[in-house]
Design a protein around this motif. Structure first.
Motif, PDB file in Angstrom:
ATOM      1  N   ALA A  65       0.830  -1.213   0.000  1.00 31.61           N
ATOM      2  CA  ALA A  65       0.000   0.000   0.000  1.00 31.61           C
ATOM      3  C   ALA A  65       0.861   1.258   0.000  1.00 31.61           C
ATOM      4  O   ALA A  65       0.448   2.310  -0.513  1.00 31.61           O
ATOM      5  N   LEU A  66       2.068   1.158   0.559  1.00 31.61           N
ATOM      6  CA  LEU A  66       3.001   2.287   0.566  1.00 31.61           C
ATOM      7  C   LEU A  66       3.801   2.382  -0.718  1.00 31.61           C
ATOM      8  O   LEU A  66       4.643   3.280  -0.869  1.00 31.61           O
ATOM      9  N   GLY A  67       3.568   1.443  -1.655  1.00 29.54           N
ATOM     10  CA  GLY A  67       4.222   1.495  -2.954  1.00 29.54           C
ATOM     11  C   GLY A  67       5.493   0.689  -3.084  1.00 29.54           C
ATOM     12  O   GLY A  67       6.196   0.781  -4.095  1.00 29.54           O
ATOM     13  N   PHE A  68       5.796  -0.118  -2.098  1.00 32.97           N
ATOM     14  CA  PHE A  68       7.004  -0.955  -2.151  1.00 32.97           C
ATOM     15  C   PHE A  68       6.656  -2.377  -2.586  1.00 32.97           C
ATOM     16  O   PHE A  68       5.494  -2.779  -2.576  1.00 32.97           O
ATOM     17  N   ASP A  69       7.681  -3.125  -2.969  1.00 33.93           N
ATOM     18  CA  ASP A  69       7.477  -4.521  -3.349  1.00 33.93           C
ATOM     19  C   ASP A  69       7.241  -5.364  -2.106  1.00 33.93           C
ATOM     20  O   ASP A  69       7.790  -5.089  -1.030  1.00 33.93           O
ATOM     21  N   ALA A  70       6.428  -6.413  -2.276  1.00 27.09           N
ATOM     22  CA  ALA A  70       6.152  -7.324  -1.158  1.00 27.09           C
ATOM     23  C   ALA A  70       7.430  -8.046  -0.736  1.00 27.09           C
ATOM     24  O   ALA A  70       8.289  -8.376  -1.563  1.00 27.09           O
ATOM     25  N   ILE A  71       7.557  -8.286   0.555  1.00 37.86           N
ATOM     26  CA  ILE A  71       8.727  -8.974   1.106  1.00 37.86           C
ATOM     27  C   ILE A  71       8.428 -10.472   1.192  1.00 37.86           C
ATOM     28  O   ILE A  71       7.441 -10.871   1.824  1.00 37.86           O
ATOM     29  N   PRO A  72       9.241 -11.313   0.555  1.00 41.61           N
ATOM     30  CA  PRO A  72       8.959 -12.769   0.536  1.00 41.61           C
ATOM     31  C   PRO A  72       9.385 -13.465   1.827  1.00 41.61           C
ATOM     32  O   PRO A  72      10.313 -14.272   1.835  1.00 41.61           O
ATOM     33  N   PHE A  73       8.695 -13.173   2.920  1.00 48.40           N
ATOM     34  CA  PHE A  73       9.064 -13.742   4.217  1.00 48.40           C
ATOM     35  C   PHE A  73       9.067 -15.264   4.201  1.00 48.40           C
ATOM     36  O   PHE A  73       9.901 -15.888   4.860  1.00 48.40           O
ATOM     37  N   LEU A  74       8.120 -15.873   3.466  1.00 48.70           N
ATOM     38  CA  LEU A  74       7.936 -17.322   3.537  1.00 48.70           C
ATOM     39  C   LEU A  74       8.343 -18.059   2.267  1.00 48.70           C
ATOM     40  O   LEU A  74       8.246 -19.283   2.212  1.00 48.70           O
ATOM     41  N   THR A  75       8.800 -17.332   1.261  1.00 46.35           N
ATOM     42  CA  THR A  75       9.167 -17.991  -0.004  1.00 46.35           C
ATOM     43  C   THR A  75      10.635 -17.817  -0.363  1.00 46.35           C
ATOM     44  O   THR A  75      11.151 -18.556  -1.202  1.00 46.35           O
ATOM     45  N   ASP A  76      11.299 -16.861   0.233  1.00 47.40           N
ATOM     46  CA  ASP A  76      12.742 -16.688   0.037  1.00 47.40           C
ATOM     47  C   ASP A  76      13.475 -17.352   1.196  1.00 47.40           C
ATOM     48  O   ASP A  76      13.110 -17.175   2.359  1.00 47.40           O
ATOM     49  N   LYS A  77      14.517 -18.106   0.888  1.00 45.43           N
ATOM     50  CA  LYS A  77      15.184 -18.910   1.921  1.00 45.43           C
ATOM     51  C   LYS A  77      15.786 -18.058   3.042  1.00 45.43           C
ATOM     52  O   LYS A  77      15.682 -18.409   4.215  1.00 45.43           O
ATOM     53  N   GLY A  78      16.389 -16.935   2.686  1.00 49.22           N
ATOM     54  CA  GLY A  78      16.975 -16.075   3.706  1.00 49.22           C
ATOM     55  C   GLY A  78      15.924 -15.458   4.612  1.00 49.22           C
ATOM     56  O   GLY A  78      16.064 -15.456   5.842  1.00 49.22           O
ATOM     57  N   TYR A  79      14.870 -14.915   4.000  1.00 51.32           N
ATOM     58  CA  TYR A  79      13.781 -14.322   4.785  1.00 51.32           C
ATOM     59  C   TYR A  79      13.065 -15.391   5.617  1.00 51.32           C
ATOM     60  O   TYR A  79      12.660 -15.144   6.754  1.00 51.32           O
ATOM     61  N   TRP A  80      12.878 -16.583   5.032  1.00 48.62           N
ATOM     62  CA  TRP A  80      12.199 -17.656   5.759  1.00 48.62           C
ATOM     63  C   TRP A  80      12.985 -18.053   7.013  1.00 48.62           C
ATOM     64  O   TRP A  80      12.403 -18.267   8.076  1.00 48.62           O
ATOM     65  N   LEU A  81      14.303 -18.110   6.870  1.00 47.77           N
ATOM     66  CA  LEU A  81      15.139 -18.490   8.007  1.00 47.77           C
ATOM     67  C   LEU A  81      15.006 -17.471   9.144  1.00 47.77           C
ATOM     68  O   LEU A  81      14.888 -17.842  10.321  1.00 47.77           O
ATOM     69  N   THR A  82      14.998 -16.193   8.787  1.00 49.49           N
ATOM     70  CA  THR A  82      14.826 -15.142   9.798  1.00 49.49           C
ATOM     71  C   THR A  82      13.457 -15.244  10.457  1.00 49.49           C
ATOM     72  O   THR A  82      13.331 -15.117  11.693  1.00 49.49           O
TER      73      THR A  82
END
Length: 300
Positions: free
Chosen positions: A145-162
């Motif tokens: 909604a703020l105009g940024f790209d969605a963050i892949p918390f659960l689909t990117d391995k690095g973000y998922w690990l965090t």
């Protein structure tokens, strides 16, 4: 005093001990009978005794499987990162709670921190997808909604690990503070008063009195956690994991589930479980020996 006189005098204590002993005999030692499945070509209809003995063949098959080494690596990696992130969290929280002066705020904080421990991992998994989901997660709805790209918390391995580590801290840290808070109550209050009179600030009192007083408890919990390095709970990686991050989320417990229950290869699943138990025992004994040599503190 002879043992029969002692038993008659303190029979209530032995009666109370009977239930936990029965629990361990039935649910801990009783299932050890099934360990022999790891050394047999187990047939569900023939039973354990009727199945053919194959010796160490199941272990040879496991050590030839590429998936086994991937899940072993993931198990060690996740447990090691959990040890670095989740192990200090209850200690820090306990010290913060102990240092609080407002009793009502302290009790409220403890209640809020304990609640996640009682929530099922299935429910936690639903909360995680509602909050961190890429398409419909609460955080990404605000981000997009703020105009940024969605963050892949659960689909990117690095973000998922965090995300995996953060959710683990949130779920377990509050409950883990109970042991440390109990240990803190055993520290002599006069030590803090004397240090305050000598001009020691709060941080110095924590460093020179609180932490040394918690040292035996920290070492015992560290040894126990090292014993679990090779084993990992099934619910957390299974519920939070998905195919996109399977390279990190597939661990020994999910491997046993997939091989044993989904594929019906009970011999291989039992062999993996026995492997985990033996290596875990080695870790515990090794950590206990090292602790005794280095700090003269141990659990046995």
């Amino acid at each position: 005093m002879s043992w029969n006189v002692y038993l008659r005098r303190y029979w209530q204590l032995y009666a109370l001990l009977a239930l936990p002993l029965a629990y361990f005999v039935i649910f801990k030692y009783g299932p050890m009978y099934g360990i022999q499945i790891a050394f047999k070509d187990f047939n569900f209809f023939q039973g354990i005794e009727g199945s053919e003995w194959i010796g160490l063949e199941a272990f040879r098959d496991i050590f030839r499987m590429r998936d086994f080494y991937i899940t072993l690596r993931n198990t060690l990696m996740l447990n090691f990162l959990d040890l670095l992130v989740s192990f200090p969290a209850p200690l820090i929280l306990a010290i913060l709670l102990y240092e609080m002066r407002l009793v009502w705020f302290k009790k409220l904080s403890q209640t809020i921190l304990y609640i996640p421990h009682f929530i099922s991992w299935v429910i936690i998994g639903g909360i995680v997808y509602q909050v961190f989901g890429t398409q419909s997660g609460m955080i990404n709805n605000v981000v997009t909604a703020l105009g940024f790209d969605a963050i892949p918390f659960l689909t990117d391995k690095g973000y998922w690990l965090t995300t995996y580590l953060a959710v683990g801290v949130w779920q377990s840290a509050g409950w883990g503070t109970i042991i440390y808070l109990a240990a803190l109550t055993g520290i002599n209050k006069e030590l803090f008063e004397a240090a305050g009179i000598d001009g020691a600030g709060r941080l110095r009192r924590i460093w020179h009195i609180t932490l040394p007083g918690l040292k035996p408890t920290i070492l015992v919990l560290l040894i126990i956690n090292l014993g679990h390095m090779i084993s990992i709970g099934f619910e957390r990686p299974y519920v939070i994991g998905n195919l996109a991050v399977r390279e990190y989320s597939d661990v020994l417990s999910t491997f046993v589930y997939r091989v044993g229950l989904e594929s019906g290869q009970y011999t291989l699943a039992t062999a993996v479980g026995l492997f985990q138990a033996v290596v875990g025992l080695v870790f515990v004994l090794g950590a206990n020996y090292a602790s005794k040599k280095l700090t003269d503190e141990s659990i046995m």
